[in-house]
Design a protein around this motif. Structure first.
Motif, PDB file in Angstrom:
ATOM      1  N   ARG A 118      57.279  21.205 148.396  1.00 52.42           N
ATOM      2  CA  ARG A 118      58.144  21.016 147.045  1.00 52.42           C
ATOM      3  C   ARG A 118      58.907  22.209 146.859  1.00 52.42           C
ATOM      4  NH1 ARG A 118      56.523  22.589 141.918  1.00 52.42           N
ATOM      5  NH2 ARG A 118      54.514  23.568 141.655  1.00 52.42           N
ATOM      6  N   TRP A 119      59.977  22.058 145.987  1.00 55.38           N
ATOM      7  CA  TRP A 119      60.569  23.148 145.488  1.00 55.38           C
ATOM      8  C   TRP A 119      59.828  23.754 144.298  1.00 55.38           C
ATOM      9  CZ3 TRP A 119      64.827  25.712 147.519  1.00 55.38           C
ATOM     10  CH2 TRP A 119      65.695  26.680 146.585  1.00 55.38           C
ATOM     11  N   ARG A 120      59.625  24.965 144.499  1.00 51.86           N
ATOM     12  CA  ARG A 120      58.762  25.559 143.384  1.00 51.86           C
ATOM     13  C   ARG A 120      59.357  26.766 142.604  1.00 51.86           C
ATOM     14  NH1 ARG A 120      53.115  28.802 145.122  1.00 51.86           N
ATOM     15  NH2 ARG A 120      52.547  29.511 142.878  1.00 51.86           N
ATOM     16  N   ALA A 121      58.943  26.983 141.688  1.00 54.45           N
ATOM     17  CA  ALA A 121      59.645  28.272 140.797  1.00 54.45           C
ATOM     18  C   ALA A 121      58.164  28.634 140.199  1.00 54.45           C
ATOM     19  CB  ALA A 121      60.490  27.557 139.761  1.00 54.45           C
ATOM     20  N   ARG A 122      58.434  30.237 140.103  1.00 58.75           N
ATOM     21  CA  ARG A 122      57.379  30.876 139.400  1.00 58.75           C
ATOM     22  C   ARG A 122      58.016  32.150 138.593  1.00 58.75           C
ATOM     23  NH1 ARG A 122      54.309  33.133 144.708  1.00 58.75           N
ATOM     24  NH2 ARG A 122      55.743  34.582 145.581  1.00 58.75           N
ATOM     25  N   ALA A 123      57.186  32.513 137.603  1.00 59.47           N
ATOM     26  CA  ALA A 123      57.623  33.693 136.683  1.00 59.47           C
ATOM     27  C   ALA A 123      57.067  34.835 137.227  1.00 59.47           C
ATOM     28  CB  ALA A 123      57.066  33.422 135.210  1.00 59.47           C
ATOM     29  N   VAL A 124      58.027  35.873 137.433  1.00 63.11           N
ATOM     30  CA  VAL A 124      57.923  37.263 138.076  1.00 63.11           C
ATOM     31  C   VAL A 124      58.421  38.149 137.344  1.00 63.11           C
ATOM     32  CG1 VAL A 124      58.004  36.589 140.487  1.00 63.11           C
ATOM     33  CG2 VAL A 124      59.900  36.998 139.415  1.00 63.11           C
ATOM     34  N   ARG A 125      58.361  39.517 137.203  1.00 60.91           N
ATOM     35  CA  ARG A 125      58.873  40.609 136.536  1.00 60.91           C
ATOM     36  C   ARG A 125      59.575  41.058 137.481  1.00 60.91           C
ATOM     37  NH1 ARG A 125      54.534  43.502 132.600  1.00 60.91           N
ATOM     38  NH2 ARG A 125      54.040  41.643 131.201  1.00 60.91           N
ATOM     39  N   THR A 126      61.070  41.468 136.879  1.00 60.79           N
ATOM     40  CA  THR A 126      61.925  42.142 137.640  1.00 60.79           C
ATOM     41  C   THR A 126      62.537  43.723 137.025  1.00 60.79           C
ATOM     42  OG1 THR A 126      63.935  42.003 138.733  1.00 60.79           O
ATOM     43  CG2 THR A 126      63.749  40.699 136.703  1.00 60.79           C
ATOM     44  N   ILE A 127      62.920  44.586 137.826  1.00 60.13           N
ATOM     45  CA  ILE A 127      63.270  45.768 137.078  1.00 60.13           C
ATOM     46  C   ILE A 127      64.934  45.649 137.017  1.00 60.13           C
ATOM     47  CG2 ILE A 127      63.767  48.198 137.376  1.00 60.13           C
ATOM     48  CD1 ILE A 127      61.005  48.312 139.268  1.00 60.13           C
ATOM     49  N   ASN A 142      61.379  39.337 132.568  1.00 57.17           N
ATOM     50  CA  ASN A 142      60.761  38.299 133.149  1.00 57.17           C
ATOM     51  C   ASN A 142      61.992  37.478 133.677  1.00 57.17           C
ATOM     52  OD1 ASN A 142      58.520  38.911 132.196  1.00 57.17           O
ATOM     53  ND2 ASN A 142      58.593  37.935 130.242  1.00 57.17           N
ATOM     54  N   ALA A 143      61.601  36.966 134.863  1.00 56.59           N
ATOM     55  CA  ALA A 143      62.769  36.186 135.546  1.00 56.59           C
ATOM     56  C   ALA A 143      61.818  35.109 136.341  1.00 56.59           C
ATOM     57  CB  ALA A 143      63.410  37.051 136.602  1.00 56.59           C
ATOM     58  N   PHE A 144      62.544  34.313 137.118  1.00 57.71           N
ATOM     59  CA  PHE A 144      61.904  33.452 137.864  1.00 57.71           C
ATOM     60  C   PHE A 144      62.501  33.418 139.224  1.00 57.71           C
ATOM     61  CE2 PHE A 144      61.160  31.171 133.782  1.00 57.71           C
ATOM     62  CZ  PHE A 144      60.035  30.647 133.774  1.00 57.71           C
ATOM     63  N   GLU A 145      61.629  33.259 140.386  1.00 56.05           N
ATOM     64  CA  GLU A 145      61.919  33.090 141.556  1.00 56.05           C
ATOM     65  C   GLU A 145      61.733  31.759 142.246  1.00 56.05           C
ATOM     66  OE1 GLU A 145      60.141  35.945 144.119  1.00 56.05           O
ATOM     67  OE2 GLU A 145      58.084  34.847 143.800  1.00 56.05           O
ATOM     68  N   GLU A 146      62.460  31.189 142.796  1.00 58.06           N
ATOM     69  CA  GLU A 146      62.467  29.784 143.372  1.00 58.06           C
ATOM     70  C   GLU A 146      62.425  29.609 145.028  1.00 58.06           C
ATOM     71  OE1 GLU A 146      64.572  27.028 140.295  1.00 58.06           O
ATOM     72  OE2 GLU A 146      65.728  28.393 141.012  1.00 58.06           O
ATOM     73  N   GLY A 147      61.980  28.642 145.527  1.00 53.96           N
ATOM     74  CA  GLY A 147      61.980  28.415 147.075  1.00 53.96           C
ATOM     75  C   GLY A 147      61.245  27.334 147.257  1.00 53.96           C
ATOM     76  N   GLU A 148      61.335  26.948 148.577  1.00 54.15           N
ATOM     77  CA  GLU A 148      60.587  25.963 149.291  1.00 54.15           C
ATOM     78  C   GLU A 148      59.260  26.237 149.608  1.00 54.15           C
ATOM     79  OE1 GLU A 148      60.753  22.126 149.805  1.00 54.15           O
ATOM     80  OE2 GLU A 148      62.563  23.168 149.489  1.00 54.15           O
ATOM     81  N   SER A 149      58.113  25.747 148.842  1.00 55.96           N
ATOM     82  CA  SER A 149      56.851  26.065 149.071  1.00 55.96           C
ATOM     83  C   SER A 149      56.185  24.874 149.877  1.00 55.96           C
ATOM     84  CB  SER A 149      56.296  26.017 147.575  1.00 55.96           C
ATOM     85  OG  SER A 149      54.841  26.024 147.685  1.00 55.96           O
TER      86      SER A 149
END
Length: 387
Positions: A118-127, A142-149
């Motif tokens: 599925r297409w998945r998003a998860r919370a990450v931290r970015t500079i 805080n940001a979200f990275e997404e992709g096919e999981s």
């Protein structure tokens, strides 16, 4: 049912790990073929054969990077290359190769495997480029990275509609899903990844489902009786010497069963009012315990498939009733074990094959006991004869 499915997988794992020779038979369900005592050696046949097969299949299917690629006609090669660059990024982020290797191992060991795609998003931290005036360092946001999981699903904790063939569950089954175990902190992170906002009242209701024991509880097989890794041993109070809050909903030891369930249903049957509510749709549910729904979502996809794929290495008309490779190799392992231990026991008895004994004191049956660890008692009628 699910309990029979789990019992079968557990018996296969015992064959592979040879765990019935642990010296604690109370932990083992299938002891009829187990060696008579812990001094015997179990010949490894099933495990090495399956590991070799899994390694061979991984060399075939996981040799490229990314392991799943797009191919096209020469005229569209540039487009395919761009997709493959994206797939390579998704593969590294969401560990495609590791998850696919686990899927292959399940298929080889159990003739059963499952994965969620599925297409998945998860919370990450970015500079960011902005500077924190207090520290002089770049700000972190805080940001979200997404992709096919591609996510391997634990075979003990997968549920599916058994009324249809396994390979047809994705497009014809009524339901499919899986159960996972989360600590409170991990559950909070999961809700953040899925953009689920929980109020204090929601958490109080969730806390009522801690360690709920029911048919859908997360199951961990007890293959090695020495290892107990299904419990969190430390709490915040242990770490901070009792200085943390005593509130039960703030402890790291709280655990919850989270069920991800996909069902085919008519939304209006559940009082869901939206466009197309009278049509058959795929509905995704996150359920804590047995009844607390964290989130529901009506999936809008063109293929109209469950994002869970089931598979078998040996697909036959018998379905899951067919024997797995481990079960077919089991008689060979048991026979080799018995032959080896018979020779080993014979060697152990060489030192006592010829002996002189008094038949008035000792029974011939006890002297000729085939067990290498047998004790020889004195006849009851001779007790006190040496006084």
């Amino acid at each position: 049912g699910l309990s029979d499915h789990r019992a079968r997988l557990e018996s296969i794992d015992r064959l592979i790990e040879r765990s019935y020779n642990t010296g604690n038979k109370s932990k083992c369900k299938d002891t009829k073929d187990a060696p008579p005592d812990e001094d015997n050696v179990t010949i490894p046949v099933v495990g090495p054969q399956l590991s070799t097969l899994a390694a061979q299949l991984s060399k075939i299917f996981l040799r490229t990077d990314p392991p799943i690629q797009m191919f096209s006609a020469p005229a569209a090669a540039e487009i395919a290359n761009q997709y493959n660059i994206l797939y390579g990024r998704y593969s590294r982020k969401f560990q495609w190769r590791r998850n696919l290797l686990l899927v292959i191992r399940d298929a080889v060991n159990y003739n059963f495997c499952a994965a969620e795609v599925r297409w998945r998003a998860r919370a990450v931290r970015t500079i960011t480029q902005q500077i924190n005036t207090q520290t002089g360092l770049n700000k972190i946001t805080n940001a979200f990275e997404e992709g096919e999981s591609i996510k391997h699903l634990h075979p003990y904790n997968v549920i599916w509609d058994g009324s249809v063939p396994l390979n047809e569950v994705a497009y014809r089954g009524a339901y499919a899903g899986y159960v996972e175990k989360y600590t409170r902190i991990a559950l909070a992170q999961f809700c953040k990844d899925e953009a689920i906002d929980l109020t204090k009242e929601d958490w109080e209701e969730i806390n009522a489902h801690q360690e709920t024991a029911d048919g859908l509880s997360y199951f961990v097989p007890k293959i090695n009786p020495v290892i107990h890794n299904d419990k969190v041993e430390l709490s915040h109070d242990d770490i901070f010497d009792g200085k943390s809050s005593k509130s039960q909903n703030k402890t790291s030891t709280a655990q919850y069963n989270l069920t991800t369930l996909y069902i085919r249903a008519i939304p209006m049957d559940f009082d869901i009012v939206q466009e197309g509510a009278a049509e058959i749709n795929i509905i995704k549910l996150y359920i804590v315990g047995s009844s607390k729904i964290l989130k529901y979502e009506v999936l809008d996809n063109a293929h109209n498939l469950f994002p869970i794929i089931f598979g078998q290495t040996d697909e036959s008309p018998l379905g899951l009733n067919s024997f797995t490779s481990a079960e077919e190799l089991a008689p060979i392992q048991n026979t080799a074990t018995k032959l080896y231990n018979a020779e080993l026991n014979s060697t152990r008895r060489l030192i006592s094959d010829r002996a002189i004994y008094d038949s008035d004191l000792i029974s011939a049956k006890e002297v000729n006991n085939p067990s290498p660890t047998a004790k020889i008692p004195i006849k009851r009628s001779m007790h006190g004869a040496f006084a």
